[in-house]
Scaffold this motif. Structure first.
Motif, PDB file in Angstrom:
ATOM      1  N   VAL A  65      -1.026  20.705  26.225  1.00  0.00           N
ATOM      2  CA  VAL A  65      -1.179  19.553  25.328  1.00  0.00           C
ATOM      3  C   VAL A  65       0.139  19.242  24.661  1.00  0.00           C
ATOM      4  O   VAL A  65       0.810  20.290  24.306  1.00  0.00           O
ATOM      5  CB  VAL A  65      -2.161  19.735  24.186  1.00  0.00           C
ATOM      6  CG1 VAL A  65      -2.150  18.674  22.844  1.00  0.00           C
ATOM      7  CG2 VAL A  65      -3.532  20.267  24.757  1.00  0.00           C
ATOM      8  N   ILE A  66       0.814  18.080  24.866  1.00  0.00           N
ATOM      9  CA  ILE A  66       2.290  17.827  24.320  1.00  0.00           C
ATOM     10  C   ILE A  66       2.342  16.534  23.559  1.00  0.00           C
ATOM     11  O   ILE A  66       1.425  15.880  23.869  1.00  0.00           O
ATOM     12  CB  ILE A  66       3.119  17.680  25.577  1.00  0.00           C
ATOM     13  CG1 ILE A  66       2.892  16.555  26.610  1.00  0.00           C
ATOM     14  CG2 ILE A  66       3.081  18.989  26.456  1.00  0.00           C
ATOM     15  CD1 ILE A  66       4.037  16.312  27.436  1.00  0.00           C
ATOM     16  N   PRO A  67       2.972  16.533  22.641  1.00  0.00           N
ATOM     17  CA  PRO A  67       3.266  15.398  21.712  1.00  0.00           C
ATOM     18  C   PRO A  67       3.819  13.977  22.775  1.00  0.00           C
ATOM     19  O   PRO A  67       4.475  14.164  23.648  1.00  0.00           O
ATOM     20  CB  PRO A  67       4.348  15.745  20.647  1.00  0.00           C
ATOM     21  CG  PRO A  67       4.564  17.143  20.764  1.00  0.00           C
ATOM     22  CD  PRO A  67       4.008  17.500  22.134  1.00  0.00           C
ATOM     23  N   LEU A  68       3.443  12.910  22.424  1.00  0.00           N
ATOM     24  CA  LEU A  68       3.687  12.049  22.871  1.00  0.00           C
ATOM     25  C   LEU A  68       4.487  10.964  21.975  1.00  0.00           C
ATOM     26  O   LEU A  68       3.929  10.198  21.206  1.00  0.00           O
ATOM     27  CB  LEU A  68       2.551  10.901  23.455  1.00  0.00           C
ATOM     28  CG  LEU A  68       2.905   9.563  24.401  1.00  0.00           C
ATOM     29  CD1 LEU A  68       4.025  10.121  25.452  1.00  0.00           C
ATOM     30  CD2 LEU A  68       1.716   8.923  24.891  1.00  0.00           C
ATOM     31  N   ALA A  69       5.956  10.659  22.173  1.00  0.00           N
ATOM     32  CA  ALA A  69       6.687  10.093  21.257  1.00  0.00           C
ATOM     33  C   ALA A  69       6.647   8.600  21.947  1.00  0.00           C
ATOM     34  O   ALA A  69       6.820   8.271  23.000  1.00  0.00           O
ATOM     35  CB  ALA A  69       7.975  10.487  20.958  1.00  0.00           C
ATOM     36  N   ASP A  96      14.757  23.399  16.515  1.00  0.00           N
ATOM     37  CA  ASP A  96      14.403  24.781  15.685  1.00  0.00           C
ATOM     38  C   ASP A  96      14.833  25.693  16.649  1.00  0.00           C
ATOM     39  O   ASP A  96      14.049  26.936  16.631  1.00  0.00           O
ATOM     40  CB  ASP A  96      13.337  24.711  14.961  1.00  0.00           C
ATOM     41  CG  ASP A  96      13.124  23.931  13.877  1.00  0.00           C
ATOM     42  OD1 ASP A  96      14.217  23.387  13.368  1.00  0.00           O
ATOM     43  OD2 ASP A  96      11.979  23.509  13.574  1.00  0.00           O
ATOM     44  N   ASN A  97      15.615  25.576  17.690  1.00  0.00           N
ATOM     45  CA  ASN A  97      16.111  26.765  18.474  1.00  0.00           C
ATOM     46  C   ASN A  97      14.954  27.073  19.777  1.00  0.00           C
ATOM     47  O   ASN A  97      14.934  28.280  20.196  1.00  0.00           O
ATOM     48  CB  ASN A  97      16.860  27.810  18.082  1.00  0.00           C
ATOM     49  CG  ASN A  97      17.944  27.433  17.396  1.00  0.00           C
ATOM     50  OD1 ASN A  97      18.875  26.724  18.062  1.00  0.00           O
ATOM     51  ND2 ASN A  97      18.333  28.216  16.082  1.00  0.00           N
ATOM     52  N   GLU A  98      13.996  26.116  19.734  1.00  0.00           N
ATOM     53  CA  GLU A  98      12.761  26.598  20.874  1.00  0.00           C
ATOM     54  C   GLU A  98      12.893  25.496  21.639  1.00  0.00           C
ATOM     55  O   GLU A  98      12.604  24.393  21.077  1.00  0.00           O
ATOM     56  CB  GLU A  98      11.578  26.649  19.923  1.00  0.00           C
ATOM     57  CG  GLU A  98      11.438  27.859  18.976  1.00  0.00           C
ATOM     58  CD  GLU A  98      11.346  29.387  19.711  1.00  0.00           C
ATOM     59  OE1 GLU A  98      10.701  29.312  21.062  1.00  0.00           O
ATOM     60  OE2 GLU A  98      11.710  30.343  19.250  1.00  0.00           O
ATOM     61  N   PRO A  99      12.424  25.752  23.081  1.00  0.00           N
ATOM     62  CA  PRO A  99      12.102  24.631  24.108  1.00  0.00           C
ATOM     63  C   PRO A  99      10.805  24.137  23.574  1.00  0.00           C
ATOM     64  O   PRO A  99       9.870  24.814  23.514  1.00  0.00           O
ATOM     65  CB  PRO A  99      12.322  25.451  25.417  1.00  0.00           C
ATOM     66  CG  PRO A  99      12.017  26.842  25.007  1.00  0.00           C
ATOM     67  CD  PRO A  99      12.261  26.969  23.554  1.00  0.00           C
ATOM     68  N   VAL A 100      10.839  22.774  23.513  1.00  0.00           N
ATOM     69  CA  VAL A 100       9.666  22.026  23.268  1.00  0.00           C
ATOM     70  C   VAL A 100       9.397  21.041  24.418  1.00  0.00           C
ATOM     71  O   VAL A 100      10.360  20.255  24.686  1.00  0.00           O
ATOM     72  CB  VAL A 100       9.482  21.258  22.100  1.00  0.00           C
ATOM     73  CG1 VAL A 100       8.347  20.565  21.660  1.00  0.00           C
ATOM     74  CG2 VAL A 100       9.861  22.317  20.750  1.00  0.00           C
ATOM     75  N   LEU A 101       8.336  20.857  25.057  1.00  0.00           N
ATOM     76  CA  LEU A 101       7.803  19.769  26.010  1.00  0.00           C
ATOM     77  C   LEU A 101       7.224  18.530  25.213  1.00  0.00           C
ATOM     78  O   LEU A 101       6.641  18.745  24.012  1.00  0.00           O
ATOM     79  CB  LEU A 101       6.800  20.200  26.842  1.00  0.00           C
ATOM     80  CG  LEU A 101       7.143  21.211  27.901  1.00  0.00           C
ATOM     81  CD1 LEU A 101       5.848  21.487  28.989  1.00  0.00           C
ATOM     82  CD2 LEU A 101       8.432  20.445  29.021  1.00  0.00           C
ATOM     83  N   LEU A 102       7.838  17.492  25.528  1.00  0.00           N
ATOM     84  CA  LEU A 102       7.396  16.255  24.849  1.00  0.00           C
ATOM     85  C   LEU A 102       7.360  15.118  25.860  1.00  0.00           C
ATOM     86  O   LEU A 102       8.065  14.768  26.732  1.00  0.00           O
ATOM     87  CB  LEU A 102       8.449  15.988  23.914  1.00  0.00           C
ATOM     88  CG  LEU A 102       8.429  14.720  23.016  1.00  0.00           C
ATOM     89  CD1 LEU A 102       7.821  14.807  21.695  1.00  0.00           C
ATOM     90  CD2 LEU A 102       9.646  14.137  22.687  1.00  0.00           C
TER      91      LEU A 102
END
Length: 156
Positions: A65-69, A96-102
């Motif tokens: 589940v990933i955010p959709l911008a 915030d220094n963390e890899p995030v999928l988007l």
């Protein structure tokens, strides 16, 4: 001398940068190819109560589940309905220094190509649709100006 990491993960030795060219409305943007994980057709999205206006939905991509911008909202551009050319570009950014999928909605994906870092233009402080801090730099592609966005700043 700056390393490739400092210049951007998609930068190559000769001053060019590998990018994925996308369109939002009438504007063309170049996303650093190193951050792009995949490009998919639009899929059903679920609205999230209390989410930021430019990231109103989440999608399920292969069980994640990933955010959709919608960058059009962030840039103050008018919303448009999806077309046959609409795609979702799944990117990985550091927040915030963390890899995030988007996922990022694109009206059109043009191609993977190289742009020159030698033709870089300063971001004008006036007359722009968006905040200058959202833009890493502006350069030329096929005789047109294209914007290389600063995704980390846009998404924070």
């Amino acid at each position: 001398m700056a390393t490739e990491r400092q210049q951007g993960a998609g930068t190559v030795q000769d001053g060019s940068m590998q990018v994925v060219m996308i369109g939002l409305g009438d504007e063309k943007f170049a996303l650093d190819a190193a951050m792009v994980r995949e490009i998919i057709d639009p899929i059903p999205a679920t609205k999230v109560a209390g989410a930021k206006s430019f990231v109103p939905n989440v999608i399920n991509v292969r069980g994640n589940v990933i955010p959709l911008a919608d960058l059009r909202i962030r840039f103050g551009m008018p919303r448009t309905d999806d077309s046959a050319e609409t795609r979702i570009v799944v990117i990985e950014v550091e927040i915030d220094n963390e890899p995030v999928l988007l996922g990022v909605t694109a009206d059109k994906v043009y191609e993977v190509t190289e742009i020159s870092r030698t033709d870089v233009q300063q971001t004008p402080r006036v007359g722009m649709h968006w905040k200058p801090e959202f833009i890493r730099f502006i350069t030329k592609w096929r005789e047109e100006f294209v914007i290389v966005p600063n995704m980390e700043r846009i998404l924070n």
